[in-house]
Design a protein around this motif. Structure first.
Motif, short mmCIF file in Angstrom:
data_model
loop_
_atom_site.label_atom_id
_atom_site.label_comp_id
_atom_site.label_asym_id
_atom_site.label_seq_id
_atom_site.Cartn_x
_atom_site.Cartn_y
_atom_site.Cartn_z
N GLN A 1 0.92 -1.13 -0.02
CA GLN A 1 -0.14 0.22 -0.16
C GLN A 1 0.93 1.35 0.01
O GLN A 1 0.46 2.11 -0.45
CB GLN A 1 -0.85 -0.01 1.26
N TYR A 2 2.05 1.19 0.72
CA TYR A 2 2.89 2.45 0.63
C TYR A 2 3.51 2.62 -0.67
O TYR A 2 3.62 3.92 -1.25
CB TYR A 2 4.18 2.08 1.62
N GLY A 3 3.79 1.57 -1.40
CA GLY A 3 4.20 1.76 -2.75
C GLY A 3 5.69 2.10 -2.90
O GLY A 3 6.45 1.60 -2.25
N ALA A 4 6.11 2.97 -3.64
CA ALA A 4 7.54 3.54 -3.94
C ALA A 4 8.37 2.35 -4.37
O ALA A 4 9.47 2.37 -4.26
CB ALA A 4 7.97 4.16 -2.73
N GLY A 5 7.63 1.38 -4.94
CA GLY A 5 8.40 0.22 -5.39
C GLY A 5 9.00 -0.78 -4.45
O GLY A 5 9.66 -1.75 -4.70
N LEU A 6 8.48 -0.60 -3.20
CA LEU A 6 8.90 -1.68 -2.00
C LEU A 6 8.36 -2.92 -2.58
O LEU A 6 9.08 -4.23 -1.92
CB LEU A 6 8.37 -1.14 -0.88
N GLU A 7 7.25 -3.14 -3.08
CA GLU A 7 6.90 -4.56 -3.18
C GLU A 7 7.81 -5.29 -4.19
O GLU A 7 7.48 -6.32 -4.10
CB GLU A 7 5.29 -4.43 -3.72
N ASN A 8 8.59 -4.67 -5.09
CA ASN A 8 9.54 -5.39 -5.75
C ASN A 8 10.83 -5.51 -5.20
O ASN A 8 11.60 -6.16 -6.10
CB ASN A 8 9.34 -4.48 -7.16
N ARG A 9 11.21 -5.24 -4.09
CA ARG A 9 12.55 -5.24 -3.71
C ARG A 9 12.88 -6.75 -3.21
O ARG A 9 11.80 -7.40 -2.91
CB ARG A 9 12.75 -4.39 -2.48
N PRO A 10 14.18 -7.20 -3.43
CA PRO A 10 14.50 -8.62 -3.01
C PRO A 10 14.32 -8.61 -1.56
O PRO A 10 14.66 -7.55 -0.84
CB PRO A 10 15.96 -8.61 -3.32
#
Length: 479
Positions: A268-277
């Motif tokens: 929900q926060y976004g900023a690409g965090l869902e795609n980080r290793p």
């Protein structure tokens, strides 16, 4: 007392330029020495500079108004005023500079990175610099330009390779304290960590930094708890580590549900965090029930594709494997980043049809002139000096402002505004038949500096000037 601040509003004001000086050289036996007024000094800039020794924006929280010094005015005998001193403001590495609307102006990463937050004003020219063959003794000087004033928002985003995320009291602070030399506050109650902590870890030949972020709870992405305030510190991290508590005393929690909650908040926060290793750390296996729960949930987590480490920060179990596993992910993330190219100089030539200003008729009938040069010239003009006003008219006419006003349909007596609505100079426009200096004949000249002329010649010249002015008046046809 607050010791860590990562978001502040900063009000900066650059120094104003010093006024130019209007002076005539005076020396014994030299009654007509000519103009010798010096130029005003440049106003100081406000410059933000990344300093590795600065870790917080606390100073700007207490003192949000910062101003550079003004330039000194010029003086006679061709003495220029002293330039204002630049104001250098140190900021932490990872500071993002934005305006009040949230537009990013600068992302300051790396020691020594600079950003000019406020441009100092130009110093005004003295009458010595304004003298020319046609204007031998100007009786005016230009004013200094006011310095730039801006309202900025500074936001600190921690620069780290690895971020430890998880529920409060999951053991993140304990983990960073044993992986590195960091000394965070550790206690047996929630939200012990109120500010991000950084630690440096060495694993073989790889050195990386780890950030301990305050604990997240459900609703953190909407501002609940401390999550929203510190989730920004996770944005720059290349690897995320889920620290899961296998010995929690809360009956409605377990490692898998904790992981799902934190993942949802990151999404929900976004900023690409869902795609980080990311990897999963099952902490507190030194507790008997914790070891049993870790063995129970590990197959489920591995089935989801996570790499799982079982550790105990207290008993120092599994730390070596964890540190080298993180080193592998950090090295891979660094290798995947595109290499920084050498700085390229981009030259954007001015278009041949770019006049440098615009003329637009507004709904109320006012013709508004916008442009860097006209607006700066307005600020430099002393409107109490008729000769300075005439010089401004000459400059605007040479720039082509009068021609553009005519093309836009302006008529004698129409209102003309130069500058933005909140700080404009408004006047009733009177079109000239020729340039201002030509109209007045010898504006800014001093006849005493010329060779004496016979009385008859001076009389004939005055009559010729009167006749020329009368003919111009008779030939003038109003629009």
């Amino acid at each position: 007392m607050t010791t860590f601040v990562d978001r502040v509003e900063l009000h900066v004001a650059a120094g104003s330029g010093g006024h130019g000086c209007a002076s005539v050289h005076r020396e014994k036996f030299k009654p007509l020495g000519g103009p010798d007024g010096g130029n005003g000094g440049r106003g100081g800039d406000v410059i933000l500079v990344v300093d590795q020794d600065v870790t917080t924006l606390l100073d700007y929280h207490h003192s949000p108004h910062r101003k550079a010094t003004n330039g000194q005015p010029g003086a006679g005998d061709n003495r220029s005023g002293k330039d204002g001193q630049d104001l250098v403001l140190p900021v932490p590495d990872g500071t993002v500079v934005m305006d009040r609307e949230g537009n990013v102006l600068a992302d300051m990463v790396g020691q020594g990175t600079t950003f000019v937050a406020g441009q100092g004003g130009r110093g005004g020219l003295g009458n010595a610099a304004l003298a020319s063959a046609r204007r031998k003794a100007p009786g005016f000087a230009l004013l200094g330009v006011p310095g730039e004033e801006r309202d900025l928002v500074l936001e600190l985003k921690t620069v780290a390779d690895v971020a430890l995320v998880g529920y409060p009291s999951a053991g993140k602070s304990s983990l960073i304290s044993v992986l590195s030399a960091a000394k965070p506050k550790i206690a047996d109650y929630p939200f012990t960590t109120l500010v991000p902590n950084l630690g440096v870890v060495t694993a073989g030949s790889t050195v990386y930094t780890v950030a301990d972020v305050p604990g997240l709870i459900p609703g953190a992405s909407q501002g609940r708890g401390l999550g929203l305030e510190f989730l920004r510190h996770v944005e720059r991290c290349s690897v995320l580590v889920h620290v899961l508590d296998t010995a929690t005393l809360e009956s409605d929690r377990d490692p898998v549900s904790d992981l799902d909650v934190i993942e949802e908040e990151l999404r929900q926060y976004g900023a690409g965090l869902e795609n980080r290793p990311r990897i999963v750390v099952l902490n507190k296996i030194d507790v008997p029930d914790g070891q049993d729960l870790a063995e129970m949930v590990r197959p489920d987590l591995e089935a989801r594709g996570y790499r799982v480490f079982e550790v105990s920060a207290v008993a120092h179990k599994g730390l070596k494997e964890l540190s080298f596993g993180l080193a592998e992910l950090v090295a891979a993330a660094r290798a995947a980043k595109p290499k920084e190219e050498a700085t390229r100089i981009v030259i954007r030539p001015k278009a041949v049809d770019d006049s440098g200003f615009t003329v637009k008729r507004e709904e109320d009938g006012i013709f508004r002139v916008r442009g860097e040069k006209p607006e700066r010239w307005i600020r430099q003009t002393d409107f109490n000096n008729d000769e300075a006003v005439g010089y401004l008219a000459d400059r605007l006419n040479r720039l082509g402002v009068e021609d553009e006003l005519m093309k836009a349909g302006a008529r004698a007596g129409d209102g003309v505004a130069i500058g933005p609505e909140e700080n404009a100079v408004v006047f009733d426009w009177e079109p000239t038949m020729m340039a201002g200096a030509e109209m007045l004949g010898r504006r800014g000249e001093d006849h005493r500096l010329e060779a004496p002329r016979p009385a008859a010649q001076r009389r004939r010249d005055r009559e010729a000037e009167r006749d020329e002015a009368q003919r111009a008046y008779d030939d003038f046809e109003p629009f």
